[in-house]
Design an enzyme around this catalytic site. Structure first.
Site, PDB file in Angstrom:
ATOM      1  N   CYS A   1       0.915  -1.189  -0.193  1.00 39.82           N
ATOM      2  CA  CYS A   1      -0.011  -0.040   0.131  1.00 39.82           C
ATOM      3  C   CYS A   1       0.905   1.305  -0.097  1.00 39.82           C
ATOM      4  O   CYS A   1       0.428   2.036  -0.826  1.00 39.82           O
ATOM      5  CB  CYS A   1      -0.897  -0.109   1.328  1.00 39.82           C
ATOM      6  SG  CYS A   1      -0.031  -0.066   2.911  1.00 39.82           S
TER       7      CYS A   1
ATOM      8  N   HIS B   1      -2.215   1.022   6.855  1.00 36.51           N
ATOM      9  CA  HIS B   1      -2.933   1.272   5.445  1.00 36.51           C
ATOM     10  C   HIS B   1      -2.777   2.590   4.943  1.00 36.51           C
ATOM     11  O   HIS B   1      -3.135   3.358   5.756  1.00 36.51           O
ATOM     12  CB  HIS B   1      -4.171   0.096   5.230  1.00 36.51           C
ATOM     13  CG  HIS B   1      -4.559   0.268   3.850  1.00 36.51           C
ATOM     14  ND1 HIS B   1      -3.677  -0.804   2.935  1.00 36.51           N
ATOM     15  CD2 HIS B   1      -5.614   0.636   3.019  1.00 36.51           C
ATOM     16  CE1 HIS B   1      -4.469  -0.793   1.820  1.00 36.51           C
ATOM     17  NE2 HIS B   1      -5.334   0.088   1.841  1.00 36.51           N
TER      18      HIS B   1
ATOM     19  N   HIS C   1      -6.008   2.384  -3.865  1.00 31.57           N
ATOM     20  CA  HIS C   1      -5.019   1.749  -3.041  1.00 31.57           C
ATOM     21  C   HIS C   1      -4.562   0.424  -3.728  1.00 31.57           C
ATOM     22  O   HIS C   1      -5.207  -0.103  -4.544  1.00 31.57           O
ATOM     23  CB  HIS C   1      -5.597   1.794  -1.424  1.00 31.57           C
ATOM     24  CG  HIS C   1      -7.120   1.062  -1.502  1.00 31.57           C
ATOM     25  ND1 HIS C   1      -7.202   0.023  -0.509  1.00 31.57           N
ATOM     26  CD2 HIS C   1      -8.227   0.906  -2.400  1.00 31.57           C
ATOM     27  CE1 HIS C   1      -8.460  -0.526  -0.484  1.00 31.57           C
ATOM     28  NE2 HIS C   1      -8.987   0.071  -1.592  1.00 31.57           N
TER      29      HIS C   1
END
Length: 273
Positions: free
Chosen positions: A151, A211, A223
């Site tokens: 990520c 994240h 993402h």
């Protein structure tokens, strides 16, 4: 794997143990790399390399070739790779790798580094456009290249291809830039803002950022989750991401912000003298 350094990245070498070197990348990340992954240079050699004319590979992924036609491959390439530029033909650039290999790269897939730098004008739109060229790229823990990324490797790659070196991990990226939102007021967000997710702090535990994604407008963010994908904060949308909506922490703006942890390639000679 801790992280990846793409081709041409100058790294500092601190020590060696057997066939492994402990190195630091320009974003200050420390990790080990095997001997086949780097080319050792002393200060004079490194300075000479930095002073050479460079090429940047701009296509998502591709190859270099032994001669100025699409024939025998020398190696694969990913967006952001930096090579020494030696000469050019009508359709190809002749390049030199740090280990001395010679190759040819298509002009349609690359650009002289200096002219690329001069044309850089990172904007909300360019960040979104770059991010969408990576749709479907698979998730890879520690990955920072267009062949596979995690990520924060994804957000790092988006900004790098727009001329910025940002911190490696989501837990580091969250400490940069300008605070925009922490209460799910997504109307405040602009394209290019980073959204951070994880565990909120409690009386007994600290906050944990796990994240990161990037806002692209229309209540959506892009993402890497299994692959690069677009998700929505709109509960009525088909791509609504309930999991990340529930663990949302805050959003930060880093585009054109002044921050010691944000390195502009225009202002900082990471790849050139």
């Amino acid at each position: 794997m801790a992280t990846q350094a793409t081709l041409g990245t100058p790294v500092k070498v601190f020590k060696k143990e057997e066939d492994w070197f402990y190195i630091q990348t320009p974003d200050k990340y420390l990790s080990w790399v095997d001997a086949g992954g780097i080319v050792l240079m002393d200060d004079n050699q490194a300075q000479k390399w930095k002073s050479t004319t460079k090429l940047i590979y701009t296509q998502t992924a591709g190859y270099s070739y032994q001669d100025s036609e699409v024939g025998q491959r020398v190696s694969d390439l990913v967006a952001g790779d930096i090579l020494e530029l030696k000469s050019e033909t009508e359709d190809f650039f002749e390049v030199k790798y740090p280990d001395g290999r010679k190759a040819f790269v298509s002009k349609e897939e690359s650009e002289p580094y200096e002219s690329w730098l001069e044309k850089l004008d990172p904007s909300q739109e360019s960040l979104v456009a770059t991010s969408k060229t990576l749709m479907g790229v698979p998730y890879l823990w520690g990955g920072t290249s267009t062949k596979g990324m995690d990520c924060s490797g994804f957000t790092k790659t988006i900004f790098f291809l727009n001329g910025m070196v940002i911190p490696r991990d989501a837990s580091q990226q969250v400490h940069t830039g300008q605070a925009i939102d922490s209460v799910k007021n997504f109307d405040k967000l602009q394209k290019g803002d980073l959204l951070f997710f994880g565990r909120k702090a409690t009386d007994s535990t600290t906050e944990k950022v796990v994240h990161v994604g990037m806002w692209i407008g229309n209540n959506e963010f892009i993402h890497t989750s299994e692959m690069v994908r677009i998700s929505s904060m709109d509960k009525n949308a088909g791509n609504y991401d309930e999991h990340n909506h529930n663990r949302y922490l805050r959003s930060k703006r880093i585009l054109k912000e002044n921050d010691d942890a944000l390195i502009s390639l225009v202002k900082n000679p990471v790849f050139k003298d």
